[in-house]
Write a protein that holds these residues in place. Sequence first.
Motif, PDB file in Angstrom:
ATOM      1  N   SER A 166       1.005  -1.023   0.341  1.00 34.67           N
ATOM      2  CA  SER A 166      -0.057  -0.331  -0.319  1.00 34.67           C
ATOM      3  C   SER A 166       1.171   1.001   0.002  1.00 34.67           C
ATOM      4  O   SER A 166       1.981   1.640   0.636  1.00 34.67           O
ATOM      5  CB  SER A 166      -0.885   0.210   1.288  1.00 34.67           C
ATOM      6  OG  SER A 166      -1.624   1.106   1.465  1.00 34.67           O
ATOM      7  N   PRO A 167       0.869   2.426  -0.488  1.00 38.15           N
ATOM      8  CA  PRO A 167       1.237   3.887  -0.891  1.00 38.15           C
ATOM      9  C   PRO A 167      -0.009   4.584   0.177  1.00 38.15           C
ATOM     10  O   PRO A 167       0.332   5.657  -0.502  1.00 38.15           O
ATOM     11  CB  PRO A 167       1.301   4.000  -2.487  1.00 38.15           C
ATOM     12  CG  PRO A 167      -0.034   3.573  -2.803  1.00 38.15           C
ATOM     13  CD  PRO A 167       0.009   2.117  -1.851  1.00 38.15           C
ATOM     14  N   GLY A 168      -0.672   4.117   0.775  1.00 37.55           N
ATOM     15  CA  GLY A 168      -0.862   4.684   1.658  1.00 37.55           C
ATOM     16  C   GLY A 168      -0.452   5.879   3.232  1.00 37.55           C
ATOM     17  O   GLY A 168      -1.153   6.827   3.092  1.00 37.55           O
ATOM     18  N   THR A 169       0.510   5.782   3.153  1.00 33.79           N
ATOM     19  CA  THR A 169       1.717   7.003   3.849  1.00 33.79           C
ATOM     20  C   THR A 169       1.758   8.261   3.418  1.00 33.79           C
ATOM     21  O   THR A 169       1.757   9.076   4.206  1.00 33.79           O
ATOM     22  CB  THR A 169       2.987   6.313   3.793  1.00 33.79           C
ATOM     23  OG1 THR A 169       3.323   7.280   4.631  1.00 33.79           O
ATOM     24  CG2 THR A 169       3.525   5.981   2.393  1.00 33.79           C
ATOM     25  N   MET A 170       1.032   8.104   1.844  1.00 36.05           N
ATOM     26  CA  MET A 170       0.900   9.784   1.448  1.00 36.05           C
ATOM     27  C   MET A 170      -0.096   9.887   0.220  1.00 36.05           C
ATOM     28  O   MET A 170      -0.637  10.480  -0.616  1.00 36.05           O
ATOM     29  CB  MET A 170       1.883   9.594   0.334  1.00 36.05           C
ATOM     30  CG  MET A 170       1.655   8.521  -1.309  1.00 36.05           C
ATOM     31  SD  MET A 170       3.392   9.025  -2.401  1.00 36.05           S
ATOM     32  CE  MET A 170       2.439   7.782  -3.391  1.00 36.05           C
TER      33      MET A 170
END
Length: 305
Positions: free
Chosen positions: A270-274
């Motif tokens: 997941s690229p959820g941190t951005m």
Amino acid sequence: MAMDLTDELDRHMRTLLPKLKLIPDEARAFTMSMDDAIRGYRFTRELLERLLAYGLPAAGGPDGPRMDDLDLRNVALRLGFGPVALAARRFWAASLNQSGGQARTYEIFYHATCPTPGHGSVCRYRFALPGGGHVDCEIPADGGASYKTTFSLDTEWPLLPSESRHILEVMEGLEFMYLPGPLKTDLDFIRRTGLSDCRGTTEFLVREGRRHGVPVRPSFGFIVAPPYSSRHNWAEFLVGDRWVPIDPVLIRLMVDMGLLDARDWPGFRSPGTMLVRIGDGPTWIVAHEGDPVPAEVRTRRLRRD
């Protein structure tokens, strides 16, 4: 910005041009002059002449060849020009590679101006907020409208379980490409060409997930990358009680640009941190008297953990 116009350009254009030519000319808008491209993308005239010599699609105009803005944007991204390439190099990759630790807190600052000065003494604005919802403000009509809000982003995201990962297999051949409006969500075009922008990728994943009985929802919001946040679409998979952002085509683009290590960043990570969600699909960010208006969205990190 200067660049070597030999081996690197040749390598990129031999790969990119056949893909661009999969986009029909009738979907293009040949509105960009040489001067427009120089101002908008910091291309040199020599570089543009080389691109045209390679076969970049163009049409004749009163002041010379006219090009399509999305073609130029695709070229700029591959060659490292323009705001998206700059943001990916400086901010996106750093944000993803620093995943882990405490949540990060950001401030978003919206700014818009009245599109119809003189209509009255007060302007009524509505601002779409991170996480969903909105806020209404009445602002004197003699100036611009500004609003700021804070939010936090998680830096720890679960991996997709194996029963969901197989959905991503249909995305393995897709490559990110800016596409004209009619082709953005044309799934037949996407399957046939292997080209997809963020809207098409999202719709593709949602449709495949639902077809296989996997809970997936569309999301629209911001890629959070100070000093500016950019609008983006992605899919979210339900893992336990959390909706997990997934965007394999964006990750593959960054791997291809040399910004992420493919061993650390498979498509199911997941690229959820951005990414901060606003709603299900593309929508207005700021509305004036009920109508969407252009808005600048500045962003800054409030705390470093």
